[in-house]
Design an enzyme around this catalytic site. Structure first.
Site, PDB file in Angstrom:
ATOM      1  N   ASP A  44      69.457-113.717 -11.867  1.00 43.42           N
ATOM      2  CA  ASP A  44      68.308-112.809 -11.848  1.00 43.42           C
ATOM      3  C   ASP A  44      67.243-113.306 -10.865  1.00 43.42           C
ATOM      4  O   ASP A  44      66.266-112.613 -10.590  1.00 43.42           O
ATOM      5  CB  ASP A  44      67.724-112.599 -13.241  1.00 43.42           C
ATOM      6  CG  ASP A  44      67.291-113.883 -13.933  1.00 43.42           C
ATOM      7  OD1 ASP A  44      67.369-114.960 -13.317  1.00 43.42           O
ATOM      8  OD2 ASP A  44      66.872-113.804 -15.111  1.00 43.42           O
ATOM      9  N   SER A  45      67.476-114.479 -10.276  1.00 41.96           N
ATOM     10  CA  SER A  45      66.626-114.984  -9.195  1.00 41.96           C
ATOM     11  C   SER A  45      66.619-114.038  -8.003  1.00 41.96           C
ATOM     12  O   SER A  45      65.733-114.122  -7.137  1.00 41.96           O
ATOM     13  CB  SER A  45      67.111-116.367  -8.744  1.00 41.96           C
ATOM     14  OG  SER A  45      68.502-116.334  -8.437  1.00 41.96           O
ATOM     15  N   ASP A  83      74.036-112.916 -14.756  1.00 42.13           N
ATOM     16  CA  ASP A  83      72.843-113.201 -15.563  1.00 42.13           C
ATOM     17  C   ASP A  83      72.462-111.960 -16.375  1.00 42.13           C
ATOM     18  O   ASP A  83      72.353-110.863 -15.822  1.00 42.13           O
ATOM     19  CB  ASP A  83      71.668-113.547 -14.643  1.00 42.13           C
ATOM     20  CG  ASP A  83      71.132-114.943 -14.870  1.00 42.13           C
ATOM     21  OD1 ASP A  83      71.425-115.527 -15.927  1.00 42.13           O
ATOM     22  OD2 ASP A  83      70.418-115.445 -13.991  1.00 42.13           O
ATOM     23  N   LYS A 112      75.562-114.893 -18.545  1.00 39.37           N
ATOM     24  CA  LYS A 112      74.698-116.023 -18.867  1.00 39.37           C
ATOM     25  C   LYS A 112      73.485-115.534 -19.635  1.00 39.37           C
ATOM     26  O   LYS A 112      72.881-114.518 -19.262  1.00 39.37           O
ATOM     27  CB  LYS A 112      74.239-116.771 -17.605  1.00 39.37           C
ATOM     28  CG  LYS A 112      73.359-118.005 -17.924  1.00 39.37           C
ATOM     29  CD  LYS A 112      73.123-118.871 -16.696  1.00 39.37           C
ATOM     30  CE  LYS A 112      72.112-118.278 -15.749  1.00 39.37           C
ATOM     31  NZ  LYS A 112      70.738-118.201 -16.344  1.00 39.37           N
ATOM     32  N   GLU A 114      69.774-116.782 -21.361  1.00 36.93           N
ATOM     33  CA  GLU A 114      68.733-117.801 -21.508  1.00 36.93           C
ATOM     34  C   GLU A 114      68.300-117.903 -22.964  1.00 36.93           C
ATOM     35  O   GLU A 114      68.167-116.900 -23.662  1.00 36.93           O
ATOM     36  CB  GLU A 114      67.502-117.439 -20.668  1.00 36.93           C
ATOM     37  CG  GLU A 114      67.667-117.704 -19.188  1.00 36.93           C
ATOM     38  CD  GLU A 114      66.356-117.561 -18.433  1.00 36.93           C
ATOM     39  OE1 GLU A 114      65.274-117.667 -19.062  1.00 36.93           O
ATOM     40  OE2 GLU A 114      66.404-117.349 -17.210  1.00 36.93           O
ATOM     41  N   GLU A 181      68.032-126.575 -17.184  1.00 42.61           N
ATOM     42  CA  GLU A 181      67.106-126.465 -16.054  1.00 42.61           C
ATOM     43  C   GLU A 181      65.773-127.130 -16.340  1.00 42.61           C
ATOM     44  O   GLU A 181      65.245-127.050 -17.453  1.00 42.61           O
ATOM     45  CB  GLU A 181      66.856-124.986 -15.721  1.00 42.61           C
ATOM     46  CG  GLU A 181      65.878-124.784 -14.569  1.00 42.61           C
ATOM     47  CD  GLU A 181      65.758-123.343 -14.103  1.00 42.61           C
ATOM     48  OE1 GLU A 181      64.980-123.098 -13.149  1.00 42.61           O
ATOM     49  OE2 GLU A 181      66.419-122.467 -14.677  1.00 42.61           O
TER      50      GLU A 181
END
Length: 264
Positions: A44-45, A83, A112, A114, A181
């Protein structure tokens, strides 16, 4: 041709070889990276490096699916992870529906998610329904507004213990791997030792099972800022600007196109 990774091969790498992962958002760069890395993360970066936004929070599921399809097209023999964007995993039902949509509309190998212990039930629900999940603990970019910034974890006892608990909970819930991270190297090393699944670090020191970087950071193309943990392996922005400058100058001088660029 690099052998395609599977969940089994990735997990068997723990303790025997370091894993490499890089982000990609389109077919072109995915095809360039495919032979050199074990995994590609459609992060999502992309909302920052691709869309010019200040953080990752406004990217949509539709955008993630679009870019995941592009990456899968460019790197069909590479293990690809999508993501799950902010707001797409707020409940077990929502997370399952959205992850199923990703799997139906792309050929991604995994998603993925978070979050730590509070996301464990969601990870379990997806894993129980045949969806491979990579966890993500430590500094959580999707929580940047709620936490008031990007804050390194593990510098105090409370956050140190929280990350340990989060990693254990996500592993127990059925995640096949874990990104950690923005934590101290000591914390990342301990999580890596205590987890039986591969732990991929970003801003977490060298003692994890592998590393991930955002491609535009490590190639020096993203100039807005450079995180401390990033190593630039190329001064991409300068190289691109020089190439475009040369093109512009040649056009203005009439040097391009030359005879060899013209049809007979």
């Amino acid at each position: 041709m690099r052998k395609r990774e599977t969940i089994s091969s990735l997990q068997s790498a723990k303790g025997s070889r370091k894993l490499t992962m890089i982000t990609a958002y389109d077919a072109l760069f995915a095809s360039l990276f495919a032979e050199e890395v074990d995994m590609i993360l459609v992060g999502d970066s992309l909302n920052m490096s691709f869309n010019g936004k200040p953080d990752t929070l406004s990217v949509t599921l539709e955008q993630m699916i679009y870019h995941t399809n592009a990456v899968c097209n460019g790197a069909p023999e590479t293990f690809v992870i999508c993501d799950m964007p902010f707001g797409s995993t707020n409940s077990e039902e929502e997370a399952l529906a959205h992850a199923v949509e990703v799997f139906r509309k792309t050929v991604a190998d995994a998603v993925k998610i978070e979050g730590g212990a509070e996301r464990a039930a969601i990870v379990r629900r997806l894993a129980d329904n045949g969806i491979a999940v990579m966890g993500h603990v430590g500094l959580l970019p999707q929580s940047v507004r709620g936490e008031g910034g990007y804050k390194v974890k593990g510098r105090d006892e409370k956050s140190f213990e929280k990350v340990l608990e989060d990693a254990a909970a996500i592993e127990k819930a059925g995640a096949f791997s874990l990104v950690i991270e923005g934590v101290t190297p000591e914390l990342a090393a301990l999580v890596t030792r205590e987890c039986a699944i591969p732990v991929i670090g970003i801003g977490a020191g060298a003692e994890t099972d592998g590393q991930v970087l955002v491609w535009s950071d490590m190639l020096g193309l993203f100039e807005a800022f450079k995180p401390k943990f990033v190593k630039r392996y190329m001064d991409g922005a300068t190289l691109v600007k020089e190439a475009v400058r040369s093109y512009s100058e040649e056009v203005q001088k009439g040097a391009f196109p030359a005879e060899e660029h013209c049809y007979k």
